[in-house]
Design an enzyme around this catalytic site. Structure first.
Site, PDB file in Angstrom:
ATOM      1  N   ASP A 130       0.851  -1.193   0.000  1.00 31.22           N
ATOM      2  CA  ASP A 130       0.000   0.000   0.000  1.00 31.22           C
ATOM      3  C   ASP A 130       0.885   1.240   0.000  1.00 31.22           C
ATOM      4  OD1 ASP A 130      -2.246  -1.587   0.251  1.00 31.22           O
ATOM      5  OD2 ASP A 130      -2.556  -1.188   2.387  1.00 31.22           O
ATOM      6  N   MET A 131       0.321   2.366  -0.490  1.00 34.73           N
ATOM      7  CA  MET A 131       1.075   3.618  -0.414  1.00 34.73           C
ATOM      8  C   MET A 131       0.489   4.465   0.713  1.00 34.73           C
ATOM      9  SD  MET A 131       3.660   5.172  -1.485  1.00 34.73           S
ATOM     10  CE  MET A 131       4.189   4.486  -3.054  1.00 34.73           C
ATOM     11  N   ARG A 180      -1.235  -0.772  -8.500  1.00 32.29           N
ATOM     12  CA  ARG A 180      -2.634  -0.494  -8.137  1.00 32.29           C
ATOM     13  C   ARG A 180      -2.777   1.023  -8.136  1.00 32.29           C
ATOM     14  NH1 ARG A 180      -3.542  -1.076  -2.207  1.00 32.29           N
ATOM     15  NH2 ARG A 180      -4.066  -3.275  -2.445  1.00 32.29           N
ATOM     16  N   LYS A 183      -6.713   7.062  -5.849  1.00 35.91           N
ATOM     17  CA  LYS A 183      -6.658   8.531  -5.837  1.00 35.91           C
ATOM     18  C   LYS A 183      -5.768   9.030  -4.702  1.00 35.91           C
ATOM     19  CE  LYS A 183     -11.152   9.331  -7.959  1.00 35.91           C
ATOM     20  NZ  LYS A 183     -12.434  10.070  -7.874  1.00 35.91           N
ATOM     21  N   GLY A 184      -5.811   8.358  -3.556  1.00 36.43           N
ATOM     22  CA  GLY A 184      -5.004   8.796  -2.405  1.00 36.43           C
ATOM     23  C   GLY A 184      -5.892   9.175  -1.243  1.00 36.43           C
ATOM     24  N   ALA A 185      -5.517   8.742  -0.041  1.00 33.06           N
ATOM     25  CA  ALA A 185      -6.419   8.849   1.107  1.00 33.06           C
ATOM     26  C   ALA A 185      -5.910   9.745   2.227  1.00 33.06           C
ATOM     27  CB  ALA A 185      -6.671   7.444   1.665  1.00 33.06           C
ATOM     28  N   THR A 222     -10.922   2.048  -7.563  1.00 31.86           N
ATOM     29  CA  THR A 222     -11.749   3.236  -7.327  1.00 31.86           C
ATOM     30  C   THR A 222     -13.214   2.834  -7.235  1.00 31.86           C
ATOM     31  OG1 THR A 222     -12.367   5.413  -8.206  1.00 31.86           O
ATOM     32  CG2 THR A 222     -11.971   3.711  -9.832  1.00 31.86           C
ATOM     33  N   ARG A 284     -10.269   7.089   7.984  1.00 34.28           N
ATOM     34  CA  ARG A 284      -9.974   7.558   6.611  1.00 34.28           C
ATOM     35  C   ARG A 284     -11.165   7.303   5.691  1.00 34.28           C
ATOM     36  NH1 ARG A 284      -4.687   5.622   7.646  1.00 34.28           N
ATOM     37  NH2 ARG A 284      -5.020   3.703   6.493  1.00 34.28           N
TER      38      ARG A 284
HETATM   39  C1  LIG Z   1      -8.648  -1.460  -3.317  1.00 33.75           C
HETATM   40  C2  LIG Z   1      -8.238  -0.126  -2.808  1.00 33.75           C
HETATM   41  C3  LIG Z   1      -6.984   0.026  -2.248  1.00 33.75           C
HETATM   42  C4  LIG Z   1      -6.568   1.277  -1.783  1.00 33.75           C
HETATM   43  N1  LIG Z   1      -5.276   1.449  -1.358  1.00 33.75           N
HETATM   44  C5  LIG Z   1      -4.842   2.683  -1.036  1.00 33.75           C
HETATM   45  C6  LIG Z   1      -3.466   2.940  -0.763  1.00 33.75           C
HETATM   46  O1  LIG Z   1      -2.618   2.050  -0.795  1.00 33.75           O
HETATM   47  N2  LIG Z   1      -3.122   4.209  -0.436  1.00 33.75           N
HETATM   48  C7  LIG Z   1      -4.018   5.252  -0.409  1.00 33.75           C
HETATM   49  O2  LIG Z   1      -3.637   6.387  -0.139  1.00 33.75           O
HETATM   50  N3  LIG Z   1      -5.326   5.022  -0.671  1.00 33.75           N
HETATM   51  C8  LIG Z   1      -5.752   3.791  -0.988  1.00 33.75           C
HETATM   52  N4  LIG Z   1      -7.079   3.585  -1.291  1.00 33.75           N
HETATM   53  C9  LIG Z   1      -8.067   4.671  -1.027  1.00 33.75           C
HETATM   54  C10 LIG Z   1      -8.153   5.630  -2.196  1.00 33.75           C
HETATM   55  O3  LIG Z   1      -6.971   6.396  -2.270  1.00 33.75           O
HETATM   56  C11 LIG Z   1      -9.342   6.591  -2.042  1.00 33.75           C
HETATM   57  O4  LIG Z   1      -9.182   7.332  -0.878  1.00 33.75           O
HETATM   58  C12 LIG Z   1     -10.683   5.897  -2.010  1.00 33.75           C
HETATM   59  O5  LIG Z   1     -10.724   4.819  -2.877  1.00 33.75           O
HETATM   60  C13 LIG Z   1     -11.810   6.875  -2.401  1.00 33.75           C
HETATM   61  O6  LIG Z   1     -11.596   7.349  -3.680  1.00 33.75           O
HETATM   62  P1  LIG Z   1     -12.406   6.867  -4.982  1.00 33.75           P
HETATM   63  O7  LIG Z   1     -11.405   6.479  -6.002  1.00 33.75           O
HETATM   64  O8  LIG Z   1     -13.372   5.816  -4.636  1.00 33.75           O
HETATM   65  O9  LIG Z   1     -13.091   8.178  -5.537  1.00 33.75           O
HETATM   66  P2  LIG Z   1     -13.998   9.268  -4.839  1.00 33.75           P
HETATM   67  O10 LIG Z   1     -14.155  10.348  -5.840  1.00 33.75           O
HETATM   68  O11 LIG Z   1     -13.471   9.615  -3.496  1.00 33.75           O
HETATM   69  O12 LIG Z   1     -15.367   8.505  -4.637  1.00 33.75           O
HETATM   70  C14 LIG Z   1     -16.202   8.146  -5.722  1.00 33.75           C
HETATM   71  C15 LIG Z   1     -17.534   7.696  -5.147  1.00 33.75           C
HETATM   72  O13 LIG Z   1     -17.348   6.467  -4.419  1.00 33.75           O
HETATM   73  C16 LIG Z   1     -18.107   6.473  -3.220  1.00 33.75           C
HETATM   74  N5  LIG Z   1     -17.167   6.395  -2.081  1.00 33.75           N
HETATM   75  C17 LIG Z   1     -15.831   6.613  -2.087  1.00 33.75           C
HETATM   76  N6  LIG Z   1     -15.303   6.425  -0.860  1.00 33.75           N
HETATM   77  C18 LIG Z   1     -16.340   6.089  -0.068  1.00 33.75           C
HETATM   78  C19 LIG Z   1     -16.443   5.788   1.316  1.00 33.75           C
HETATM   79  N7  LIG Z   1     -15.375   5.763   2.119  1.00 33.75           N
HETATM   80  N8  LIG Z   1     -17.670   5.499   1.790  1.00 33.75           N
HETATM   81  C20 LIG Z   1     -18.759   5.493   0.991  1.00 33.75           C
HETATM   82  N9  LIG Z   1     -18.717   5.767  -0.325  1.00 33.75           N
HETATM   83  C21 LIG Z   1     -17.535   6.070  -0.841  1.00 33.75           C
HETATM   84  C22 LIG Z   1     -18.910   7.746  -3.210  1.00 33.75           C
HETATM   85  O14 LIG Z   1     -20.149   7.465  -3.800  1.00 33.75           O
HETATM   86  C23 LIG Z   1     -18.113   8.671  -4.101  1.00 33.75           C
HETATM   87  O15 LIG Z   1     -18.889   9.644  -4.711  1.00 33.75           O
HETATM   88  C24 LIG Z   1      -7.485   2.370  -1.803  1.00 33.75           C
HETATM   89  C25 LIG Z   1      -8.741   2.206  -2.367  1.00 33.75           C
HETATM   90  C26 LIG Z   1      -9.116   0.995  -2.890  1.00 33.75           C
HETATM   91  C27 LIG Z   1     -10.463   0.883  -3.539  1.00 33.75           C
END
Ligand SMILES: Cc1cc2nc3c(=O)[nH]c(=O)nc-3n(C[C@H](O)[C@H](O)[C@H](O)COP(=O)(O)OP(=O)(O)OC[C@H]3O[C@@H](n4cnc5c(N)ncnc54)[C@H](O)[C@@H]3O)c2cc1C
Length: 303
Positions: A130-131, A180, A183-185, A222, A284
Site C-alpha cells: 500500500d502507499m 494499483r 486517488k489517495g487517502a 476506485t 480515513r
Molecule cells: C482497493 C483499494 C486500495 C486502496 N489502497 C490505497 C493505498 O494504498 N493508499 C491510499 O492512499 N489510498 C488507498 N485507497 C483509497 C483511495 O486512495 C481513495 O481514498 C478511495 O478509494 C476513495 O476514492 P475513490 O477512487 O473511490 O473516488 P472518490 O471520488 O473519493 O469517490 C467516488 C464515489 O465512491 C463512493 N465512495 C468513495 N469512498 C467512499 C467511502 N469511504 N464510503 C462510501 N462511499 C464512498 C462515493 O459514492 C463517491 O462519490 C485504496 C482504495 C481501494 C479501492
C-alpha cells in the site's frame, strides 16, 4: 473542513480509545472491517469468493514504533500466507511498510518485506505494498524496488493526487511492476498534491490509460463510477480483455456497483481489512465521504 478534521482525528489516541474500546464502536466499523480475528477474515473471504469476487487481505496496522512490533506484524503476514495456502483461498495480501518498521529503520522494513515476498512466492501468491502519506512515498518506493522478488509476486499502489505519480508510474512500468492505481487517502499539502478533485481525476484517467496499454496486469482501484465507465470504454476500444487487468474496491463500499461489475464480466478484487487496529483505516473511510459520519451519528443516537 470535515474531511481535514476526520483525517486529523484518525491520528489521535483519545478518540481511538473511545471508539475501539466499546462494543458499539466495533459494531459501527463492522460494515467496513471483516472482524478482529483471522477467522473472521477467512469467513468473509469464503463468502466473497462464493459471490465471484477476488480478494486482497489487509491485516490492519501502521506506524509501528518498535522493531519488535514490526517483526510481529511480519510474522502475522507469514502465518496469513500459510493459512491462505492451506485453506486454498487464493487471496492476495496487502501490507503497509510502516507496519513492517519503515518509520524506525528502512533496513528493517526491507528485510520484513523480503521475507513476506519470499513466502508469497513459495505459495504462488502476491503481495501488494500500500502507499501511505507523502512522508513515506520516497522510502516506500526505495524499499519496494530494492527487494529482490519476481514481479509477479509483488506490486505497489500509486496515488493520482500526487504531482509526482505520473513520473513514478512511468519508471515502475519500465521495470515491469504491477501497479494499483488509487486517488489517495491522506491529507497532503498543495505543493505536492492536486488540491482540486477534477485534477486528481484527470491525472487518474491519464495514468489509467498508460497502465492499460502497458501489457502488464494492473489494478484500477476506485469507486468512482465515471472513472470506472471510462476504464471500461478504454479497455474495449483498445482490446484489453477483462482477464488482463482488474478493478479493485474496498470491502463494504458501493456493494451494488461491485456486483454489477462482476455481472458484466469484469474482474473485481475486494480489499478486505481485518484486525483490532482498525481505527485509522475506519476514520480515513469516514473522511472520504463525510456523509458516512452522519450515518454513524444516527446509529449512535439510536442506541
Ligand atoms: C482497493 C483499494 C486500495 C486502496 N489502497 C490505497 C493505498 O494504498 N493508499 C491510499 O492512499 N489510498 C488507498 N485507497 C483509497 C483511495 O486512495 C481513495 O481514498 C478511495 O478509494 C476513495 O476514492 P475513490 O477512487 O473511490 O473516488 P472518490 O471520488 O473519493 O469517490 C467516488 C464515489 O465512491 C463512493 N465512495 C468513495 N469512498 C467512499 C467511502 N469511504 N464510503 C462510501 N462511499 C464512498 C462515493 O459514492 C463517491 O462519490 C485504496 C482504495 C481501494 C479501492
Amino acid at each position: 473542513m470535515l474531511r481535514s478534521l476526520l483525517l486529523y482525528l484518525s491520528e489521535r489516541k483519545g478518540p481511538k480509545k473511545l471508539l475501539t474500546g466499546n462494543r458499539l464502536g466495533r459494531r459501527l466499523a463492522s460494515r467496513l472491517i471483516a472482524g478482529e480475528e483471522v477467522e473472521d477474515a477467512l469467513r468473509v473471504i469464503r463468502h466473497l469468493k462464493s459471490e465471484g469476487f477476488w480478494v486482497t487481505l489487509d491485516c490492519l496496522g501502521e506506524s509501528v514504533q518498535e522493531a519488535a512490533a514490526a517483526d510481529t506484524s511480519c510474522e502475522t503476514y507469514l502465518h496469513l500466507l500459510d493459512r491462505l495456502a492451506a485453506e486454498k483461498l487464493n487471496s492476495h495480501v496487502s501490507v503497509k511498510l510502516t507496519q513492517l518498521g519503515l518509520a524506525i529503520d528502512e533496513g528493517l522494513a526491507r528485510r520484513n518485506l523480503g521475507r513476506i515476498a519470499e513466502r508469497a512466492a513459495l505459495h504462488n501468491n502476491f503481495v501488494r505494498v500500500d502507499m501511505e502519506g507523502s512522508a513515506f512515498t520516497e522510502s516506500t518506493l526505495r524499499v519496494f524496488c530494492s527487494v529482490d522478488a519476481p514481479r509477479d509476486v509483488m506490486g505497489i499502489a500509486l496515488q493520482s493526487y500526487l504531482h509526482r505519480t505520473a513520473a513514478d508510474a512511468e519508471e515502475l512500468l519500465k521495470r515491469g511492476v504491477r501497479i494499483r492505481l488509487v486517488k489517495g487517502a491522506y491529507k497532503e499539502p498543495p505543493d505536492i498534491a492536486f488540491a482540486k478533485k477534477s485534477d486528481v481525476d484527470r491525472n487518474y484517467r491519464e495514468i489509467m490509460e498508460k497502465l492499460l496499454t502497458s501489457g502488464i496486469y494492473h489494478a484500477i482501484a476506485t469507486h468512482d463510477e465515471r472513472i470506472i465507465a471510462a476504464t471500461e470504454q478504454f479497455a474495449r476500444q483498445h482490446g484489453v480483455a477483462p482477464e488482463n487487468f482488474e478493478f479493485q474496491m474496498l470491502y463494504g463500499i458501493r456493494r451494488r456497483l461491485q456486483r454489477a461489475l462482476i455481472q458484466q464480466g469484469w474482474r473485481v478484487r475486494l480489499y478486505v481489512p481485518y484486525g483490532p487496529e482498525w481505527y485509522a483505516y475506519f476514520m480515513r473511510r469516514l473522511a472520504e465521504r463525510p456523509a458516512n459520519l452522519f450515518f454513524v451519528m444516527r446509529n449512535l443516537l439510536r442506541q
